[in-house]
Design a protein around this motif. Structure first.
Motif, short mmCIF file in Angstrom:
data_model
loop_
_atom_site.label_atom_id
_atom_site.label_comp_id
_atom_site.label_asym_id
_atom_site.label_seq_id
_atom_site.Cartn_x
_atom_site.Cartn_y
_atom_site.Cartn_z
N LEU A 129 4.05 10.33 -6.87
CA LEU A 129 5.10 10.66 -7.83
C LEU A 129 4.53 10.90 -9.22
N GLU A 130 3.58 10.09 -9.61
CA GLU A 130 2.98 10.27 -10.94
C GLU A 130 2.19 11.57 -10.99
N ALA A 131 1.50 11.91 -9.90
CA ALA A 131 0.78 13.19 -9.84
C ALA A 131 1.76 14.35 -9.93
N ALA A 132 2.87 14.25 -9.21
CA ALA A 132 3.88 15.31 -9.25
C ALA A 132 4.46 15.44 -10.65
N ARG A 150 -4.18 16.36 -6.84
CA ARG A 150 -4.17 15.62 -8.10
C ARG A 150 -4.17 14.11 -7.85
N ALA A 151 -3.51 13.68 -6.78
CA ALA A 151 -3.45 12.25 -6.45
C ALA A 151 -4.70 11.77 -5.72
N GLY A 152 -5.57 12.71 -5.34
CA GLY A 152 -6.77 12.33 -4.59
C GLY A 152 -6.46 11.96 -3.15
N LYS A 211 0.84 -1.20 0.00
CA LYS A 211 0.00 0.00 0.00
C LYS A 211 0.87 1.25 0.00
N ARG A 212 1.94 1.22 0.78
CA ARG A 212 2.85 2.37 0.83
C ARG A 212 3.50 2.60 -0.53
N ASP A 213 3.90 1.51 -1.18
CA ASP A 213 4.52 1.64 -2.50
C ASP A 213 3.52 2.23 -3.50
N ARG A 214 2.27 1.77 -3.42
CA ARG A 214 1.25 2.29 -4.34
C ARG A 214 0.98 3.77 -4.08
N THR A 215 0.97 4.14 -2.81
CA THR A 215 0.75 5.55 -2.46
C THR A 215 1.88 6.42 -2.99
N ARG A 216 3.12 5.98 -2.79
CA ARG A 216 4.28 6.73 -3.29
C ARG A 216 4.22 6.85 -4.81
N THR A 246 -4.48 13.48 0.82
CA THR A 246 -4.24 14.64 1.66
C THR A 246 -2.75 14.94 1.70
N THR A 247 -2.40 16.14 2.16
CA THR A 247 -0.98 16.45 2.30
C THR A 247 -0.33 15.56 3.36
N GLY A 248 -1.14 15.04 4.27
CA GLY A 248 -0.62 14.10 5.25
C GLY A 248 -0.03 12.86 4.59
N ALA A 249 -0.64 12.43 3.50
CA ALA A 249 -0.12 11.27 2.76
C ALA A 249 1.26 11.58 2.20
N ILE A 250 1.46 12.83 1.76
CA ILE A 250 2.77 13.22 1.23
C ILE A 250 3.81 13.19 2.35
N TYR A 251 3.48 13.82 3.48
CA TYR A 251 4.45 13.89 4.58
C TYR A 251 4.69 12.53 5.23
N GLY A 252 3.79 11.59 4.97
CA GLY A 252 4.02 10.23 5.44
C GLY A 252 5.02 9.48 4.57
#
Length: 204
Positions: A27-30, A50-52, A18-23, A54-60
């Motif tokens: 990255l693809e959104a960026a 764009r990734a659907g 799940k973490r890999d998919r989130t990253r 929260t910014t919390g997901a980014i900082y995670g």
């Protein structure tokens, strides 16, 4: 698969997946946003939206925007990895390096513009340059260890620490020139360039 079964399947997926998919999604959104707006105008909030997520997901997953940008380069412009047989001499290693570089050109062609804009952004931002310098130094240290592991020091045309830097510059220069002027930099030029390093070693 029924809805209940699908939900059970998702719950049983390893958290690492799940973490890999989130990253990957971040990255693809960026990557998409940078193509549209450039590095300077791409914010973490934009990426999360764009990734659907929260910014919390980014900082995670990333400490800050610069770390995310660096991860883009590492993901979409990965290092060349030659297939070297055990006991290969230096000339064979250089042939493998040339072949691996040539094989990487189609994938690198698809992301070359993003790579160049990323380099331009890095050159203009001192903190980003410092981070890239540290990562590159680690990469050189790894390459130096790898060279010493697959060949004898006396076979090398120069000290291993210098050679990894020369090989890196050779790869990057040849790839970008091939993409810019493909008819002027055919495969034979790649093989001749790496072959010249092996010939230099033979003559010493």
């Amino acid at each position: 698969m029924t809805p209940d079964a699908s939900e059970d399947f998702r719950r049983r997926q390893p958290k690492g997946d799940k973490r890999d998919r989130t990253r990957a999604k971040l990255l693809e959104a960026a990557r998409t946003l940078i193509r549209e707006k450039g590095h300077e105008h791409t914010t973490l909030e934009d990426i999360a939206e764009r990734a659907g997520m929260t910014t919390g997901a980014i900082y995670g997953n990333f400490k800050n925007r610069d770390e995310l940008f660096i991860s883009l380069g590492q993901t979409y412009w990965p290092p060349i990895k030659p297939q070297v047989k055990p006991g290969a001499n230096f000339a064979a290693i250089m042939r493998a390096m040339a072949d691996a570089t040539i094989a990487a050109i189609p994938d690198r062609s698809a992301v070359a513009v993003g790579r160049l804009t990323g380099l331009a952004y890095t050159l203009a931002h001192e903190e980003m340059r410092a981070q890239v310098r540290e990562i590159t130094a680690q990469s050189y240290a790894f390459g130096e260890q790898w060279l010493r592991a697959v060949t004898k020091e006396e076979e090398l045309p120069m000290p291993a620490g210098q050679l990894v830097r020369v090989i890196h510059a050779l790869i990057e220069g040849l790839v970008f020139q091939r993409l810019l002027t493909p008819d002027l930099v055919p495969d034979e030029v790649f093989r001749a360039a790496f072959g010249a390093l092996a010939k230099k070693a033979d003559h010493e």
